[in-house]
Design a protein around this motif. Structure first.
Motif, PDB file in Angstrom:
ATOM      1  N   VAL A  74       0.694  -1.219  -0.197  1.00 37.81           N
ATOM      2  CA  VAL A  74       0.451   0.085   0.117  1.00 37.81           C
ATOM      3  C   VAL A  74       0.525   1.327  -0.413  1.00 37.81           C
ATOM      4  O   VAL A  74       0.418   2.034  -1.017  1.00 37.81           O
ATOM      5  CB  VAL A  74      -1.060   0.302   0.709  1.00 37.81           C
ATOM      6  N   GLY A  75       1.959   1.099   1.010  1.00 40.74           N
ATOM      7  CA  GLY A  75       3.197   2.193   0.859  1.00 40.74           C
ATOM      8  C   GLY A  75       2.087   4.128   1.790  1.00 40.74           C
ATOM      9  O   GLY A  75       1.079   3.760   2.475  1.00 40.74           O
ATOM     10  N   GLY A  76       3.359   4.683   2.126  1.00 37.16           N
ATOM     11  CA  GLY A  76       2.463   5.393   2.903  1.00 37.16           C
ATOM     12  C   GLY A  76       3.224   5.420   3.968  1.00 37.16           C
ATOM     13  O   GLY A  76       3.406   4.699   4.242  1.00 37.16           O
ATOM     14  N   THR A  77       3.086   7.064   5.194  1.00 33.53           N
ATOM     15  CA  THR A  77       3.651   6.696   6.164  1.00 33.53           C
ATOM     16  C   THR A  77       2.281   6.235   7.467  1.00 33.53           C
ATOM     17  O   THR A  77       2.999   5.221   8.035  1.00 33.53           O
ATOM     18  CB  THR A  77       3.067   7.694   6.564  1.00 33.53           C
ATOM     19  N   GLN A  78       1.309   6.328   7.281  1.00 32.38           N
ATOM     20  CA  GLN A  78       0.649   5.747   7.757  1.00 32.38           C
ATOM     21  C   GLN A  78       0.514   3.575   7.720  1.00 32.38           C
ATOM     22  O   GLN A  78       0.779   2.682   8.889  1.00 32.38           O
ATOM     23  CB  GLN A  78      -1.187   5.421   7.971  1.00 32.38           C
ATOM     24  N   SER A  79       0.501   3.396   7.013  1.00 33.81           N
ATOM     25  CA  SER A  79       0.746   1.576   6.604  1.00 33.81           C
ATOM     26  C   SER A  79       2.046   1.470   6.855  1.00 33.81           C
ATOM     27  O   SER A  79       3.042   0.196   7.540  1.00 33.81           O
ATOM     28  CB  SER A  79       1.453   1.673   4.824  1.00 33.81           C
ATOM     29  N   THR A  80       3.391   1.896   6.643  1.00 26.31           N
ATOM     30  CA  THR A  80       4.687   2.513   7.559  1.00 26.31           C
ATOM     31  C   THR A  80       4.589   2.045   8.961  1.00 26.31           C
ATOM     32  O   THR A  80       5.255   0.982   9.674  1.00 26.31           O
ATOM     33  CB  THR A  80       5.979   3.326   7.312  1.00 26.31           C
TER      34      THR A  80
END
Length: 137
Positions: A74-80
């Motif tokens: 999915v990617g992105g800060t929240q995913s990380t």
């Protein structure tokens, strides 16, 4: 499988850790922007069923790593952040004695790559420190 089992109670179609983990891995490889959320829903179902006494659906390191992989797609800060939370949950449960949840190198690498992709050097350092601490145990 799950709906068929719920309708009939037929033990031959009852989902287990392998069937759930396979579906979660399929989400991880699907390219679906909702893969992480969908994988989380299945992980939560597994945990609920396990807590309820169904020991054949107990999530293991493969399951958790597949959920982490789904979030990485999915990617992105929240995913990380979610990936790190899942890894920390694995570490905590492993340290509490659950050998089936020992994080693998893939578990760590996926989270590190997520932080690298988002430019979060502190996140990379936290995960690398956790990895080093795990090897000292």
């Amino acid at each position: 499988m799950e709906s068929q089992f719920e309708k009939t109670g037929d033990e031959y179609v009852k989902p287990d850790v392998i069937s759930y983990s396979t579906v979660i891995n399929a989400y991880a490889n699907s390219g679906d922007g909702m893969a992480g959320s969908k994988a989380d829903v299945l992980l939560e179902k597994m945990v609920q069923r396990y807590v309820g006494g169904d020991f054949k659906v107990k999530p293991n390191a493969v399951t958790y790593t597949s959920v982490i992989k789904a979030w990485s797609s999915v990617g992105g800060t929240q995913s990380t952040k979610r990936m790190e939370a899942l890894l920390q949950q694995m570490v905590m449960l492993y340290r509490a004695g659950d050998q089936s949840l020992k994080p693998t190198s893939v578990s760590f690498d996926l989270v590190i790559e997520g932080f690298k992709d988002s430019g979060d050097k502190n996140g990379v350092k936290r995960v690398e420190n956790t990895r080093v601490a795990m090897h000292r145990k």
